[in-house]
Design an enzyme around this catalytic site. Sequence first.
Site, PDB file in Angstrom:
ATOM      1  N   ASP A 131      -0.428  -5.754   9.456  1.00  0.00           N
ATOM      2  CA  ASP A 131      -1.454  -4.959   8.874  1.00  0.00           C
ATOM      3  C   ASP A 131      -2.605  -5.427   8.182  1.00  0.00           C
ATOM      4  O   ASP A 131      -2.768  -6.004   7.448  1.00  0.00           O
ATOM      5  CB  ASP A 131      -0.853  -3.688   7.994  1.00  0.00           C
ATOM      6  CG  ASP A 131      -1.992  -2.683   7.456  1.00  0.00           C
ATOM      7  OD1 ASP A 131      -2.872  -2.636   8.181  1.00  0.00           O
ATOM      8  OD2 ASP A 131      -1.685  -2.127   6.445  1.00  0.00           O
ATOM      9  N   TRP A 179       0.794  -1.242   0.118  1.00  0.00           N
ATOM     10  CA  TRP A 179       0.141  -0.015   0.008  1.00  0.00           C
ATOM     11  C   TRP A 179       0.694   1.222   0.000  1.00  0.00           C
ATOM     12  O   TRP A 179       1.839   1.321   0.763  1.00  0.00           O
ATOM     13  CB  TRP A 179      -0.857  -0.080   1.283  1.00  0.00           C
ATOM     14  CG  TRP A 179      -2.006   1.210   1.347  1.00  0.00           C
ATOM     15  CD1 TRP A 179      -2.441   1.729   0.312  1.00  0.00           C
ATOM     16  CD2 TRP A 179      -2.148   1.895   2.588  1.00  0.00           C
ATOM     17  NE1 TRP A 179      -3.238   2.672   0.591  1.00  0.00           N
ATOM     18  CE2 TRP A 179      -3.068   2.920   2.302  1.00  0.00           C
ATOM     19  CE3 TRP A 179      -1.677   1.802   4.045  1.00  0.00           C
ATOM     20  CZ2 TRP A 179      -3.450   3.806   3.255  1.00  0.00           C
ATOM     21  CZ3 TRP A 179      -1.901   2.592   4.931  1.00  0.00           C
ATOM     22  CH2 TRP A 179      -3.061   3.629   4.531  1.00  0.00           C
ATOM     23  N   LYS A 184     -13.293  -0.467   6.429  1.00  0.00           N
ATOM     24  CA  LYS A 184     -13.781  -1.335   5.489  1.00  0.00           C
ATOM     25  C   LYS A 184     -14.817  -2.092   6.159  1.00  0.00           C
ATOM     26  O   LYS A 184     -16.046  -2.321   5.359  1.00  0.00           O
ATOM     27  CB  LYS A 184     -12.589  -2.138   4.928  1.00  0.00           C
ATOM     28  CG  LYS A 184     -12.033  -1.358   3.545  1.00  0.00           C
ATOM     29  CD  LYS A 184     -11.055  -0.380   3.980  1.00  0.00           C
ATOM     30  CE  LYS A 184     -10.176   0.437   3.041  1.00  0.00           C
ATOM     31  NZ  LYS A 184      -9.365   1.422   3.424  1.00  0.00           N
TER      32      LYS A 184
END
Length: 400
Positions: free
Chosen positions: A211, A130, A246
């Site tokens: 993560d 990311w 999310k």
Amino acid sequence: MFEALNPLPQDPILAMMARYQRDEDPRKLDLGIGVYKDEQGNTPIMQAVQKAEQLLLLKETTKSYMGPAGSAGFNRLIAELVFGKKHQVIKDNRVISAQTPGGCGALRMGAEFLRGLNDTSRIWVSTPTWANHLPLLGGAGLEIAEYPYYDYAEKTLQFDAMMATLEKASAGDFVLIHGCCHNPSGADLSREQWQAVAALLERKGLIPFIDMAYQGLGDGLAEDAYGVRLLADRLPEMLVATSCSKNFGLYRERTGTLFLIGANAEHTANAGSQLFSKIRSHYSMPPSHGAAIVETILGDYKLSHLWQQELQEMRERIQYLRRSLVRKLANAGVDRDFSFIQQQYGMFSFLGITPEQVEQLRIKYSIYMIESSRMNVAGLNDKRMDDFVSALAEVLQQHS
């Protein structure tokens, strides 16, 4: 003094978002920004969230400060969600939690904590990873090294190369690993690969920093936490950053958690004191509302059940969109194998097209995605699927 400053280039994703908002073409389609969208192209508020907010309006009695760690109830419930209620690290008081301003806050405070341990702290990150990982970790002063992860040509993990590179890491190095739904590739470690990674980390004395921003959007809540729970079983120390953006749809509420796991309760408590001191010096304490929503949902059986149903529907819809896209591309006669898309997890996949082809999709069809061809599969819907497939087929044919 300000007159000496030069403008910095805008973040590519934010620049794309601004360009999309300015586009007046009614056909425009956003496949770049990483948010879940429903069949109507909206990012809805989950029913469980709405009900929880209504309860908060009736029951909340104060807006007083919470302290650097945030809500104890939220931290406990999220720890149980991530590690499982009966995990040994919870029973042994080896895990300490900090509610943070989103997953970004968790990553940055984890990096600040690690930087405080050692002036030469080094963290290994996947290639690709990311984009915001690099400024979040590097901005804290960590030295960043890279390990191979995704093969763009073969559309698969470079697992052997990954393991060979991590063999070069030194004891005490940190390794950032995506817990599930790898962003940006969608290619996840299998259980057997997680086991091999755990053995390597254990043997070499490496410390994982996981993560996990998409728990529940891959295979399921427990299934997506397999790697985290395995490493917590095997290793004496680790960090985990999670996000509620999310899986609870709380994007703008900025709700995340950072977990530290130590070898024993005393080590963990000492580490926690260091972490909370870092937090105090940065933002003092986290915002409340998003965490209060999550705490209300997870603490109520009916709301928790409703949330899990909604999350399952989101997960199954993303899986359906992956299968549908692959099938329609094949039916359209596209002379390229896109089957890898339905073998991946979460919201993202690389299409594997060139930046020029990405640009043509934007110019001719107002279809937006990142230059790398990372697309948000959850940005598609049945109404626009055929249009997207037709546009992609034409661009591939004209610019092959």
